[in-house]
Design a protein around this motif. Structure first.
Motif, PDB file in Angstrom:
ATOM      1  N   GLN A  11       6.076   3.393  10.368  1.00 50.59           N
ATOM      2  CA  GLN A  11       4.980   2.789   9.608  1.00 50.59           C
ATOM      3  C   GLN A  11       4.149   1.813  10.446  1.00 50.59           C
ATOM      4  O   GLN A  11       2.977   1.585  10.158  1.00 50.59           O
ATOM      5  CB  GLN A  11       5.540   2.032   8.394  1.00 50.59           C
ATOM      6  CG  GLN A  11       6.309   2.915   7.426  1.00 50.59           C
ATOM      7  CD  GLN A  11       5.457   4.053   6.893  1.00 50.59           C
ATOM      8  OE1 GLN A  11       4.312   3.860   6.506  1.00 50.59           O
ATOM      9  NE2 GLN A  11       6.031   5.252   6.882  1.00 50.59           N
ATOM     10  N   ILE A  12       4.772   1.258  11.482  1.00 48.92           N
ATOM     11  CA  ILE A  12       4.130   0.247  12.315  1.00 48.92           C
ATOM     12  C   ILE A  12       4.185   0.683  13.775  1.00 48.92           C
ATOM     13  O   ILE A  12       5.219   1.175  14.245  1.00 48.92           O
ATOM     14  CB  ILE A  12       4.837  -1.112  12.143  1.00 48.92           C
ATOM     15  CG1 ILE A  12       4.429  -1.758  10.825  1.00 48.92           C
ATOM     16  CG2 ILE A  12       4.551  -2.052  13.302  1.00 48.92           C
ATOM     17  CD1 ILE A  12       5.111  -3.067  10.561  1.00 48.92           C
ATOM     18  N   LYS A 115      -1.409   4.357   9.143  1.00 52.69           N
ATOM     19  CA  LYS A 115      -0.355   3.582   9.769  1.00 52.69           C
ATOM     20  C   LYS A 115      -0.916   2.220  10.203  1.00 52.69           C
ATOM     21  O   LYS A 115      -2.122   2.063  10.395  1.00 52.69           O
ATOM     22  CB  LYS A 115       0.196   4.313  10.997  1.00 52.69           C
ATOM     23  CG  LYS A 115       0.640   5.746  10.730  1.00 52.69           C
ATOM     24  CD  LYS A 115       1.905   5.825   9.911  1.00 52.69           C
ATOM     25  CE  LYS A 115       2.421   7.264   9.852  1.00 52.69           C
ATOM     26  NZ  LYS A 115       3.685   7.379   9.097  1.00 52.69           N
ATOM     27  N   LYS A 116      -0.041   1.248  10.385  1.00 47.44           N
ATOM     28  CA  LYS A 116      -0.473  -0.084  10.811  1.00 47.44           C
ATOM     29  C   LYS A 116      -0.351  -0.210  12.330  1.00 47.44           C
ATOM     30  O   LYS A 116       0.678   0.144  12.903  1.00 47.44           O
ATOM     31  CB  LYS A 116       0.351  -1.155  10.110  1.00 47.44           C
ATOM     32  CG  LYS A 116       0.078  -1.221   8.614  1.00 47.44           C
ATOM     33  CD  LYS A 116       0.793  -2.388   7.960  1.00 47.44           C
ATOM     34  CE  LYS A 116       0.426  -2.471   6.477  1.00 47.44           C
ATOM     35  NZ  LYS A 116       1.081  -3.616   5.807  1.00 47.44           N
ATOM     36  N   THR A 145      -4.531  -5.430  14.621  1.00 50.25           N
ATOM     37  CA  THR A 145      -4.108  -6.825  14.473  1.00 50.25           C
ATOM     38  C   THR A 145      -3.515  -7.248  15.810  1.00 50.25           C
ATOM     39  O   THR A 145      -2.638  -6.558  16.348  1.00 50.25           O
ATOM     40  CB  THR A 145      -3.059  -6.980  13.362  1.00 50.25           C
ATOM     41  OG1 THR A 145      -3.604  -6.486  12.134  1.00 50.25           O
ATOM     42  CG2 THR A 145      -2.673  -8.438  13.199  1.00 50.25           C
ATOM     43  N   ILE A 163       6.504  -9.481  12.636  1.00 49.55           N
ATOM     44  CA  ILE A 163       5.649  -8.401  12.116  1.00 49.55           C
ATOM     45  C   ILE A 163       6.417  -7.576  11.103  1.00 49.55           C
ATOM     46  O   ILE A 163       5.912  -7.258  10.023  1.00 49.55           O
ATOM     47  CB  ILE A 163       5.133  -7.518  13.270  1.00 49.55           C
ATOM     48  CG1 ILE A 163       4.122  -8.291  14.132  1.00 49.55           C
ATOM     49  CG2 ILE A 163       4.484  -6.243  12.718  1.00 49.55           C
ATOM     50  CD1 ILE A 163       3.712  -7.565  15.398  1.00 49.55           C
ATOM     51  N   HIS A 166       6.969  -9.667   7.893  1.00 51.14           N
ATOM     52  CA  HIS A 166       5.734  -9.831   7.123  1.00 51.14           C
ATOM     53  C   HIS A 166       5.390  -8.568   6.342  1.00 51.14           C
ATOM     54  O   HIS A 166       4.788  -8.640   5.261  1.00 51.14           O
ATOM     55  CB  HIS A 166       4.584 -10.200   8.062  1.00 51.14           C
ATOM     56  CG  HIS A 166       3.289 -10.449   7.356  1.00 51.14           C
ATOM     57  ND1 HIS A 166       3.040 -11.597   6.636  1.00 51.14           N
ATOM     58  CD2 HIS A 166       2.160  -9.679   7.237  1.00 51.14           C
ATOM     59  CE1 HIS A 166       1.829 -11.536   6.108  1.00 51.14           C
ATOM     60  NE2 HIS A 166       1.277 -10.386   6.458  1.00 51.14           N
ATOM     61  N   ASN A 167       5.784  -7.425   6.868  1.00 53.42           N
ATOM     62  CA  ASN A 167       5.466  -6.147   6.216  1.00 53.42           C
ATOM     63  C   ASN A 167       6.644  -5.573   5.434  1.00 53.42           C
ATOM     64  O   ASN A 167       6.571  -4.442   4.954  1.00 53.42           O
ATOM     65  CB  ASN A 167       5.007  -5.144   7.277  1.00 53.42           C
ATOM     66  CG  ASN A 167       3.622  -5.471   7.831  1.00 53.42           C
ATOM     67  OD1 ASN A 167       2.603  -5.106   7.256  1.00 53.42           O
ATOM     68  ND2 ASN A 167       3.584  -6.176   8.953  1.00 53.42           N
ATOM     69  N   ASN A 168       7.707  -6.377   5.315  1.00 57.26           N
ATOM     70  CA  ASN A 168       8.902  -5.952   4.567  1.00 57.26           C
ATOM     71  C   ASN A 168       9.453  -4.627   5.071  1.00 57.26           C
ATOM     72  O   ASN A 168       9.793  -3.724   4.285  1.00 57.26           O
ATOM     73  CB  ASN A 168       8.591  -5.860   3.061  1.00 57.26           C
ATOM     74  CG  ASN A 168       8.224  -7.201   2.473  1.00 57.26           C
ATOM     75  OD1 ASN A 168       8.907  -8.193   2.701  1.00 57.26           O
ATOM     76  ND2 ASN A 168       7.124  -7.238   1.727  1.00 57.26           N
ATOM     77  N   LEU A 169       9.533  -4.508   6.406  1.00 60.12           N
ATOM     78  CA  LEU A 169      10.017  -3.278   7.016  1.00 60.12           C
ATOM     79  C   LEU A 169      11.193  -3.600   7.937  1.00 60.12           C
ATOM     80  O   LEU A 169      11.427  -4.751   8.298  1.00 60.12           O
ATOM     81  CB  LEU A 169       8.888  -2.599   7.802  1.00 60.12           C
ATOM     82  CG  LEU A 169       7.704  -2.081   6.965  1.00 60.12           C
ATOM     83  CD1 LEU A 169       6.574  -1.626   7.867  1.00 60.12           C
ATOM     84  CD2 LEU A 169       8.150  -0.949   6.036  1.00 60.12           C
ATOM     85  N   ASP A 173      11.423   1.410  11.220  1.00 62.54           N
ATOM     86  CA  ASP A 173      10.060   1.726  10.764  1.00 62.54           C
ATOM     87  C   ASP A 173       9.002   1.486  11.836  1.00 62.54           C
ATOM     88  O   ASP A 173       7.817   1.735  11.597  1.00 62.54           O
ATOM     89  CB  ASP A 173       9.705   0.870   9.543  1.00 62.54           C
ATOM     90  CG  ASP A 173      10.593   1.154   8.357  1.00 62.54           C
ATOM     91  OD1 ASP A 173      10.763   2.342   8.036  1.00 62.54           O
ATOM     92  OD2 ASP A 173      11.109   0.204   7.753  1.00 62.54           O
TER      93      ASP A 173
END
Length: 205
Positions: A11-12, A115-116, A145, A163, A166-169, A173
């Protein structure tokens, strides 16, 4: 396994700048060009000769003591070290920095898949920001970012973890693209999957 396959479940995505998104030399050689032009204007010494010398030294031994070697070769005043260093921080480049083609394609694919994307970059923050501002992002800049490790005074591993938090991952991920053993070690400290070689993502060539 290709980067694309690794990316499917992530995801990141976290990237360094130099020699990851674009070649570090593309920035430095333009700085050397501007410095040689400045010396020609200030001291009436041949800019092309200075640039050729700096290119050769950089190719052979990198950036180590490059100003000192150049100053000795061309009998430059030590005070020009200030101008040399300042150009590294705020040079207005003749040409924009271009992303590696495979990385441009990869980033565009990530944006399409929502995706981030994060850049976590080491080095002088002003210089790194200058690079970012003068990169041709092809519209990708609004999806980035950026964190400057030297400004935050935190190790990369801590920034990576922040990171994720902050993204609850969790670590599984995220995927990190780095440039050296230090980046790899920082990633492994918190069990992040790490990629260093451009050969890994030949799918995008």
């Amino acid at each position: 396994m290709s980067a694309y396959q690794l990316a499917k479940d992530k995801q990141i995505f976290i990237f360094e700048l130099d020699d990851v998104l674009f070649p570090a030399k593309d920035y430095l050689l333009q700085v050397y060009y501007l410095f040689s032009q400045f010396i020609e204007y200030s001291e009436q010494k041949n800019a092309q000769s200075i640039l050729d010398f700096m290119r050769l030294e950089y190719g052979n031994t990198g950036t180590d003591a490059l100003f000192q070697k150049t100053a000795k070769k061309f009998e430059l005043k030590e005070s020009y070290q200030y101008n040399f260093d300042l150009l590294h921080q705020n040079a207005r480049l003749p040409l924009k920095l271009l992303l590696y083609k495979n990385m441009l394609d990869f980033l565009q694919e990530l944006v399409m898949e929502r995706k981030k994307i994060f850049i976590v970059t080491a080095g002088n923050p002003e210089q790194q920001l200058n690079k970012i501002k003068q990169t041709e992002w092809n519209g990708l800049e609004k999806y980035l970012t950026v964190f400057f490790t030297d400004e935050l005074k935190q190790p990369k591993s801590e920034i990576f973890q922040n990171i994720l938090n902050h993204n609850n991952l969790s670590a599984e991920d995220a995927l990190v693209f780095g440039a050296n053993k230090f980046d790899e070690q920082q990633s492994k400290l918190i069990n992040l999957t790490y990629i260093v070689s451009l050969e890994t993502y030949k799918k995008y060539d």
